[in-house]
Each structure stands twice: as C-alpha cells, then as structure tokens.
Enzyme design. Sequence first.
Site, mmCIF file in Angstrom:
data_model
loop_
_atom_site.group_PDB
_atom_site.id
_atom_site.type_symbol
_atom_site.label_atom_id
_atom_site.label_comp_id
_atom_site.label_asym_id
_atom_site.label_seq_id
_atom_site.Cartn_x
_atom_site.Cartn_y
_atom_site.Cartn_z
ATOM 1 N N HIS A 11 1.173 -1.426 -0.117
ATOM 2 C CA HIS A 11 -0.052 0.246 0.574
ATOM 3 C C HIS A 11 0.779 1.639 0.242
ATOM 4 O O HIS A 11 0.452 2.167 -0.980
ATOM 5 C CB HIS A 11 -0.858 0.326 1.026
ATOM 6 C CG HIS A 11 -2.150 -0.595 1.093
ATOM 7 N ND1 HIS A 11 -3.380 -0.483 0.664
ATOM 8 C CD2 HIS A 11 -2.774 -1.840 1.497
ATOM 9 C CE1 HIS A 11 -4.182 -1.040 0.572
ATOM 10 N NE2 HIS A 11 -3.322 -2.680 0.718
ATOM 11 N N ARG A 62 1.491 3.881 -2.804
ATOM 12 C CA ARG A 62 0.602 5.604 -2.724
ATOM 13 C C ARG A 62 1.450 6.268 -3.690
ATOM 14 O O ARG A 62 1.936 7.490 -3.756
ATOM 15 C CB ARG A 62 0.500 5.882 -1.473
ATOM 16 C CG ARG A 62 -0.834 5.429 -0.887
ATOM 17 C CD ARG A 62 -1.601 5.657 0.610
ATOM 18 N NE ARG A 62 -0.397 6.294 1.151
ATOM 19 C CZ ARG A 62 0.175 4.653 2.573
ATOM 20 N NH1 ARG A 62 -1.144 3.643 1.334
ATOM 21 N NH2 ARG A 62 1.339 4.572 2.791
#
Length: 183
Positions: free
Chosen positions: A56, A60
Amino acid sequence: MTGSLNLPKLSLVLGGARSGKSALAERLVTGSGRARHYIATAEAWDDEMRARIADHHRQRGPDWVTHEAPRDVGAVLAQVPADAVVLLDCATLWLTNVLLAEGDIPAESAALIAACLACPAPVVVVSNEVGWGIVPENKLARAFRDHQGRLNQQIARASGLVVGVMAGLPMVLKAPPGFHHDL
C-alpha cells in the site's frame, strides 16, 4: 476525475474486501489537489500483513505524509494543516483495534467522528461494508459485524459524500449539491 475536486468536510468510501474502495479514496484525495496525509490504522501482526502494508505504501508513492495511528486517530487529525486533505484507511481496522483492546466502542466511535469533523482539513474515511454476507457463526464475529454496521451508519450520517464501491465501480449514495459525479 478532472480538475480540482472540492471535497466536503467528511466523506465515506465503503465496500467489500478488494472492491476498489481504497483506490477510489486515493483518487478522491489526489483529485483535491491538496497536500495528502494518510492515516494508517493497520497493525502488522504477521509477515503477510507487513507485506500488505508495504505494498500500500509503495503504491501510494512518496507524495503522501503517512501517520501510523491504530487507535488514536484524533491526535493526528488535530495536527493536520487546513490546506491538506486526509485519507483515513481504514475504519474497519481501527474498530478491530478498539474491539481487541476491549475499548468503549460507542464512546470511541463518537470521538472518532467528532475528531474527523473537527479536523481543519477535509477527511476521507475508508470502511468495509460487512453486512452483506452471511451471519457469522461465532459471537465475536457477530458483535464485530454489528459494531461495524453502526459505525458505518454514524460516519455516513455525518458525511457530506458517501460512495459505495462494488467490483471497482463507484456508486454515489450521498453527495453535496453540485458535486461532480465522474468518479
């Protein structure tokens, strides 16, 4: 999404596991054109979870300020500058942390929502919709499902924008007047 998206004070993006809700929430936050703050509520209890968290973070990219806040989200929200935007991912893991710590779920849920509304910047909350499945077979899982359903309803009531995501497709459930629906 094109242009600069004007987000309401509080938004909720919810859906099932792997529905695309976090990706949509990230697009909303990025579309605002503001400095991006990410509040991570996950705790890395094992190698698989550590790998998920790392993925994650990598997806990002470096343009996000990441805050680790498994439970004390309010302290982070109070420090975010007004010209930023916050992505809280996710309310489901936050609730799990409160439940496992045997916290006062109604009081902590009310405090979470109050902190989101008091934040000087817009806040986008990601949460799982867990009520569409079968009734869990054990008491703890049923209690969690019930608490999650109540928390989602409370956040939705306080939100100016609520978007459900299913199979990667957004469904605007609640929006402020004049909101651009091209998600």
